[in-house]
Design an enzyme around this catalytic site. Structure first.
Site, PDB file in Angstrom:
ATOM      1  N   CYS A  30       4.883  -5.202   0.436  1.00  0.00           N
ATOM      2  CA  CYS A  30       4.567  -4.107   1.370  1.00  0.00           C
ATOM      3  C   CYS A  30       5.849  -3.403   1.834  1.00  0.00           C
ATOM      4  O   CYS A  30       6.625  -3.984   2.594  1.00  0.00           O
ATOM      5  CB  CYS A  30       3.812  -4.718   2.552  1.00  0.00           C
ATOM      6  SG  CYS A  30       3.679  -3.672   3.998  1.00  0.00           S
ATOM      7  N   CYS A  33       6.455  -3.325   5.587  1.00  0.00           N
ATOM      8  CA  CYS A  33       6.798  -4.677   6.061  1.00  0.00           C
ATOM      9  C   CYS A  33       8.279  -4.953   5.816  1.00  0.00           C
ATOM     10  O   CYS A  33       8.972  -5.484   6.687  1.00  0.00           O
ATOM     11  CB  CYS A  33       5.962  -5.733   5.345  1.00  0.00           C
ATOM     12  SG  CYS A  33       4.184  -5.559   5.563  1.00  0.00           S
TER      13      CYS A  33
END
Length: 99
Positions: A30, A33
């Site tokens: 991600c 993230c």
């Protein structure tokens, strides 16, 4: 220091913690993230932070109904008190911990 959260240590590190805990539900694939990772590391210098990889710990992600990542959840005295999904400014994460 960011603590790796697992189903084995979540209760001890988060639910039974005597301090507020920021739980970072995220994944290695991600990009948002990963962009948040340095900020989370900085916060961990002053606060308790537990990082949960949702791919490795899918049961925890399901149990806490994580539907989008990054997902930041603050626990105090074993209960969820705040939650934010998506990239967050460092100030907002700290404010969540200090409520």
């Amino acid at each position: 220091m960011v603590i790796e959260g697992t189903s084995d240590n979540f209760e001890a590190e988060v639910l039974k913690s005597d301090k507020p805990v920021l739980v970072d539900f995220s994944a290695t694939w991600c990009p948002p993230c990963q962009a948040m990772h340095p900020i989370v590391e900085e916060i961990a210098n002053d606060y308790k932070v537990v990082a949960v990889d949702i791919d490795d710990q899918d049961t925890l992600a399901e149990e806490y109904e994580v539907s989008g990542i990054p997902c930041f959840v603050v626990f105090k005295d074993g209960a969820e008190v705040d939650r934010r999904v998506g990239m967050q400014p460092k100030k907002r994460l700290i404010k969540m911990l200090e409520k």
